[in-house]
Design a protein around this motif. Structure first.
Motif, PDB file in Angstrom:
ATOM      1  N   PRO A 173       0.070   1.847  17.580  1.00  0.00           N
ATOM      2  CA  PRO A 173       1.194   2.674  17.161  1.00  0.00           C
ATOM      3  C   PRO A 173       1.699   2.361  15.749  1.00  0.00           C
ATOM      4  O   PRO A 173       2.266   3.222  15.094  1.00  0.00           O
ATOM      5  CB  PRO A 173       2.284   2.375  18.183  1.00  0.00           C
ATOM      6  CG  PRO A 173       1.595   1.748  19.334  1.00  0.00           C
ATOM      7  CD  PRO A 173       0.345   1.104  18.798  1.00  0.00           C
ATOM      8  N   SER A 174       1.487   1.140  15.298  1.00  0.00           N
ATOM      9  CA  SER A 174       1.888   0.772  13.941  1.00  0.00           C
ATOM     10  C   SER A 174       0.791  -0.086  13.338  1.00  0.00           C
ATOM     11  O   SER A 174       0.366  -1.079  13.923  1.00  0.00           O
ATOM     12  CB  SER A 174       3.207   0.001  13.970  1.00  0.00           C
ATOM     13  OG  SER A 174       3.649  -0.260  12.667  1.00  0.00           O
ATOM     14  N   LEU A 175       0.317   0.331  12.158  1.00  0.00           N
ATOM     15  CA  LEU A 175      -0.764  -0.395  11.513  1.00  0.00           C
ATOM     16  C   LEU A 175      -0.595  -0.338   9.998  1.00  0.00           C
ATOM     17  O   LEU A 175       0.066   0.549   9.471  1.00  0.00           O
ATOM     18  CB  LEU A 175      -2.120   0.165  11.949  1.00  0.00           C
ATOM     19  CG  LEU A 175      -2.220   1.667  12.236  1.00  0.00           C
ATOM     20  CD1 LEU A 175      -2.363   2.474  10.992  1.00  0.00           C
ATOM     21  CD2 LEU A 175      -3.372   1.887  13.169  1.00  0.00           C
ATOM     22  N   ASN A 203       0.820  -1.208   0.000  1.00  0.00           N
ATOM     23  CA  ASN A 203       0.000   0.000   0.000  1.00  0.00           C
ATOM     24  C   ASN A 203       0.860   1.267   0.000  1.00  0.00           C
ATOM     25  O   ASN A 203       0.517   2.263   0.632  1.00  0.00           O
ATOM     26  CB  ASN A 203      -0.956   0.006   1.190  1.00  0.00           C
ATOM     27  CG  ASN A 203      -1.753  -1.268   1.272  1.00  0.00           C
ATOM     28  OD1 ASN A 203      -2.427  -1.648   0.315  1.00  0.00           O
ATOM     29  ND2 ASN A 203      -1.663  -1.959   2.385  1.00  0.00           N
ATOM     30  N   GLY A 204       1.991   1.192  -0.671  1.00  0.00           N
ATOM     31  CA  GLY A 204       2.881   2.340  -0.782  1.00  0.00           C
ATOM     32  C   GLY A 204       3.754   2.588   0.429  1.00  0.00           C
ATOM     33  O   GLY A 204       4.487   3.573   0.477  1.00  0.00           O
ATOM     34  N   ILE A 228       4.529  -4.349  11.438  1.00  0.00           N
ATOM     35  CA  ILE A 228       3.407  -4.096  10.533  1.00  0.00           C
ATOM     36  C   ILE A 228       2.189  -3.781  11.393  1.00  0.00           C
ATOM     37  O   ILE A 228       1.454  -2.842  11.145  1.00  0.00           O
ATOM     38  CB  ILE A 228       3.148  -5.310   9.618  1.00  0.00           C
ATOM     39  CG1 ILE A 228       4.349  -5.508   8.706  1.00  0.00           C
ATOM     40  CG2 ILE A 228       1.860  -5.125   8.834  1.00  0.00           C
ATOM     41  CD1 ILE A 228       4.371  -6.818   8.006  1.00  0.00           C
ATOM     42  N   HIS A 229       1.995  -4.606  12.399  1.00  0.00           N
ATOM     43  CA  HIS A 229       0.977  -4.361  13.420  1.00  0.00           C
ATOM     44  C   HIS A 229       1.689  -4.193  14.751  1.00  0.00           C
ATOM     45  O   HIS A 229       2.550  -5.004  15.099  1.00  0.00           O
ATOM     46  CB  HIS A 229       0.018  -5.554  13.565  1.00  0.00           C
ATOM     47  CG  HIS A 229      -0.796  -5.834  12.368  1.00  0.00           C
ATOM     48  ND1 HIS A 229      -0.528  -6.892  11.516  1.00  0.00           N
ATOM     49  CD2 HIS A 229      -1.880  -5.211  11.858  1.00  0.00           C
ATOM     50  CE1 HIS A 229      -1.419  -6.900  10.544  1.00  0.00           C
ATOM     51  NE2 HIS A 229      -2.251  -5.893  10.724  1.00  0.00           N
TER      52      HIS A 229
END
Length: 176
Positions: free
Chosen positions: A73-75, A40-41, A50-51
Motif C-alpha cells: 500500500p505504501s512504497l 524522489n519527489g 515509506i514502506h
C-alpha cells in the motif's frame, strides 16, 4: 546518552485457523521516519509509511503453501516497486521445511523480488509454526516439530531431556 530517533520498523504478524482447517498467516512490515523526508519527489511526513508491505500465506498442517498474496500500500518508488507483489504468488507450492529460506532467497533474492517482502517471509513462516504448535503437538506420539530447531531444544540437550524425555538422544546433558 542523548540520541535522536530516525527510523522505526514495525513487523506484525497474525495467525488464523480457518473454518476449512487451513491456516492464514498475515504479516505486515512498516517503515517510518521520525522526520519529514523528501525522496524522489515524494514528501513523506514524519510517521507516514515509506514502506507498508503485506504478505499472507495459506497452508495446511502439512506446511504446503496453497495460496499467497502480497501487496504494498505504501512504497518508495511508485510505478516501479509495484512490480514486486505479484511475484510472491511463486510461494504457492513451496513447503515450510528445512531448506525453505534457501529456496526463498533463490526465488526472490536480489532483483527477483522486493527486499522487504522477502525479509517478511521468514517471520511469517516462523509464526506459522507458532500458530499451529498446539494442534501439531497435541499427540504425544508424534515428534514435536520444534526439536532440533534451536540451541535450547537440541535433542541431546537438557531441555529435551527434561520436557521431552521420549525424544532425548544424548547422554551428555544433565537435568538440574
Amino acid at each position: 546518552m542523548e540520541r535522536d530517533l530516525l527510523h522505526t520498523r514495525r513487523i506484525e504478524i497474525h495467525g488464523y485457523k480457518r473454518a476449512d482447517g487451513l491456516y492464514d498467516i498475515e504479516g505486515t512490515l512498516t517503515d517510518t521516519k521520525a522526520y519529514d523526508r523528501t525522496s524522489n519527489g515524494v514528501v513523506r511526513r514524519a510517521g507516514e509509511p515509506i514502506h507498508a508491505m503485506k504478505l499472507r500465506i495459506t497452508l495446511g498442517k502439512d506446511f504446503l503453501i496453497t495460496d499467497a498474496h502480497a501487496e504494498a500500500p505504501s512504497l518508495p518508488y511508485a510505478g516501479h516497486c509495484d512490480d514486486a507483489p505479484p511475484v510472491y504468488a511463486k510461494l504457492i507450492g513451496m513447503t515450510l521445511a528445512p531448506g525453505f529460506m534457501r529456496e526463498v532467497r533463490e526465488r526472490f533474492g536480489g532483483v527477483k523480488g522486493c527486499t522487504h517482502l522477502t525479509e517478511l517471509i521468514g517471520a511469517v513462516a516462523t509464526v506459522a509454526f507458532q500458530t499451529m504448535s498446539e494442534e501439531l503437538n497435541a499427540s504425544n506420539d508424534a515428534r514435536p516439530f520444534q526439536l532440533d530447531g534451536c540451541i535450547a531444544l537440541r535433542t541431546d540437550g537438557a531441555a529435551v531431556q527434561r520436557f521431552y524425555p521420549a525424544w532425548y538422544r544424548g547422554g551428555a546433558a544433565k537435568v538440574e
